[in-house]
Design a protein around this motif. Structure first.
Motif, PDB file in Angstrom:
ATOM      1  N   THR A  21       0.812  -1.216   0.000  1.00  0.00           N
ATOM      2  CA  THR A  21       0.000   0.000   0.000  1.00  0.00           C
ATOM      3  C   THR A  21       0.846   1.268   0.000  1.00  0.00           C
ATOM      4  O   THR A  21       0.338   2.333  -0.327  1.00  0.00           O
ATOM      5  CB  THR A  21      -0.933   0.034   1.222  1.00  0.00           C
ATOM      6  OG1 THR A  21      -0.152  -0.018   2.410  1.00  0.00           O
ATOM      7  CG2 THR A  21      -1.887  -1.129   1.202  1.00  0.00           C
ATOM      8  N   ILE A  22       2.126   1.160   0.311  1.00  0.00           N
ATOM      9  CA  ILE A  22       2.985   2.343   0.360  1.00  0.00           C
ATOM     10  C   ILE A  22       3.092   3.042  -0.999  1.00  0.00           C
ATOM     11  O   ILE A  22       2.964   4.268  -1.066  1.00  0.00           O
ATOM     12  CB  ILE A  22       4.373   1.984   0.935  1.00  0.00           C
ATOM     13  CG1 ILE A  22       4.222   1.593   2.402  1.00  0.00           C
ATOM     14  CG2 ILE A  22       5.357   3.142   0.791  1.00  0.00           C
ATOM     15  CD1 ILE A  22       5.473   0.998   3.014  1.00  0.00           C
ATOM     16  N   PRO A  23       3.293   2.315  -2.125  1.00  0.00           N
ATOM     17  CA  PRO A  23       3.380   3.007  -3.419  1.00  0.00           C
ATOM     18  C   PRO A  23       2.092   3.713  -3.837  1.00  0.00           C
ATOM     19  O   PRO A  23       2.124   4.560  -4.729  1.00  0.00           O
ATOM     20  CB  PRO A  23       3.720   1.889  -4.411  1.00  0.00           C
ATOM     21  CG  PRO A  23       4.325   0.823  -3.604  1.00  0.00           C
ATOM     22  CD  PRO A  23       3.674   0.904  -2.263  1.00  0.00           C
ATOM     23  N   LYS A  33       1.429   1.568  -9.673  1.00  0.00           N
ATOM     24  CA  LYS A  33       0.740   1.359  -8.398  1.00  0.00           C
ATOM     25  C   LYS A  33      -0.036   0.047  -8.401  1.00  0.00           C
ATOM     26  O   LYS A  33      -0.008  -0.710  -7.436  1.00  0.00           O
ATOM     27  CB  LYS A  33      -0.207   2.523  -8.123  1.00  0.00           C
ATOM     28  CG  LYS A  33       0.488   3.828  -7.844  1.00  0.00           C
ATOM     29  CD  LYS A  33      -0.518   4.940  -7.666  1.00  0.00           C
ATOM     30  CE  LYS A  33       0.147   6.272  -7.440  1.00  0.00           C
ATOM     31  NZ  LYS A  33      -0.836   7.343  -7.252  1.00  0.00           N
ATOM     32  N   LEU A  34      -0.712  -0.228  -9.503  1.00  0.00           N
ATOM     33  CA  LEU A  34      -1.482  -1.456  -9.617  1.00  0.00           C
ATOM     34  C   LEU A  34      -0.576  -2.676  -9.576  1.00  0.00           C
ATOM     35  O   LEU A  34      -0.877  -3.659  -8.906  1.00  0.00           O
ATOM     36  CB  LEU A  34      -2.294  -1.446 -10.912  1.00  0.00           C
ATOM     37  CG  LEU A  34      -3.091  -2.699 -11.227  1.00  0.00           C
ATOM     38  CD1 LEU A  34      -4.204  -2.865 -10.206  1.00  0.00           C
ATOM     39  CD2 LEU A  34      -3.643  -2.630 -12.622  1.00  0.00           C
ATOM     40  N   HIS A  35       0.539  -2.609 -10.280  1.00  0.00           N
ATOM     41  CA  HIS A  35       1.460  -3.736 -10.303  1.00  0.00           C
ATOM     42  C   HIS A  35       2.038  -4.016  -8.915  1.00  0.00           C
ATOM     43  O   HIS A  35       2.049  -5.158  -8.461  1.00  0.00           O
ATOM     44  CB  HIS A  35       2.588  -3.465 -11.287  1.00  0.00           C
ATOM     45  CG  HIS A  35       3.646  -4.511 -11.283  1.00  0.00           C
ATOM     46  ND1 HIS A  35       3.426  -5.786 -11.751  1.00  0.00           N
ATOM     47  CD2 HIS A  35       4.923  -4.488 -10.846  1.00  0.00           C
ATOM     48  CE1 HIS A  35       4.523  -6.493 -11.607  1.00  0.00           C
ATOM     49  NE2 HIS A  35       5.453  -5.738 -11.049  1.00  0.00           N
ATOM     50  N   SER A  36       2.502  -2.982  -8.241  1.00  0.00           N
ATOM     51  CA  SER A  36       3.100  -3.198  -6.920  1.00  0.00           C
ATOM     52  C   SER A  36       2.066  -3.704  -5.917  1.00  0.00           C
ATOM     53  O   SER A  36       2.361  -4.570  -5.084  1.00  0.00           O
ATOM     54  CB  SER A  36       3.770  -1.925  -6.420  1.00  0.00           C
ATOM     55  OG  SER A  36       2.822  -0.900  -6.265  1.00  0.00           O
ATOM     56  N   LEU A  37       0.856  -3.205  -6.021  1.00  0.00           N
ATOM     57  CA  LEU A  37      -0.192  -3.652  -5.106  1.00  0.00           C
ATOM     58  C   LEU A  37      -0.594  -5.097  -5.377  1.00  0.00           C
ATOM     59  O   LEU A  37      -0.745  -5.896  -4.446  1.00  0.00           O
ATOM     60  CB  LEU A  37      -1.413  -2.734  -5.213  1.00  0.00           C
ATOM     61  CG  LEU A  37      -2.547  -2.992  -4.238  1.00  0.00           C
ATOM     62  CD1 LEU A  37      -2.065  -2.789  -2.816  1.00  0.00           C
ATOM     63  CD2 LEU A  37      -3.718  -2.099  -4.545  1.00  0.00           C
ATOM     64  N   SER A  38      -0.723  -5.465  -6.638  1.00  0.00           N
ATOM     65  CA  SER A  38      -1.158  -6.834  -6.940  1.00  0.00           C
ATOM     66  C   SER A  38      -0.070  -7.856  -6.618  1.00  0.00           C
ATOM     67  O   SER A  38      -0.372  -8.950  -6.133  1.00  0.00           O
ATOM     68  CB  SER A  38      -1.598  -6.953  -8.397  1.00  0.00           C
ATOM     69  OG  SER A  38      -0.513  -6.742  -9.264  1.00  0.00           O
TER      70      SER A  38
END
Length: 93
Positions: A21-23, A33-38
């Motif tokens: 959730t940090i990014p 953001k979507l890639h890092s979260l997934s």
């Protein structure tokens, strides 16, 4: 010892969830953001399920099914959301 390792995996999974959730607070693109979260959500959930597998081994068929489903559906959902997001960016919506 196995219980301790199970708790360790569950803790690592929770750390991955919060780390992903940090990014979301940065100024990067929506796709980053979507890639890092997934990715962090998938890894965190898999670590939690692996920890539960060590804690309650009698439920291994259900937990293995959950691991496989998680790996397949989180990947597919990430691709679908990225496709929808990129098509909105391309079309100026």
């Amino acid at each position: 010892m196995i219980d301790l390792f199970g708790y360790f995996l569950i803790g690592i999974g929770l750390l991955f969830w919060f780390w992903g959730t940090i990014p979301l607070m940065g100024n990067r693109s929506i796709l980053f953001k979507l890639h890092s979260l997934s990715v962090s959500d998938t890894l965190g959930s898999m670590a939690i399920i692996a920890g539960l597998l060590l804690k309650i081994p009698r439920e291994w068929p259900l937990l293995i099914l959950a691991l496989i489903s998680l790996a397949i559906w989180n990947t597919i959902l990430g691709y679908v959301l990225a496709y929808c997001s990129s098509s909105e960016v391309d079309h100026g919506r």
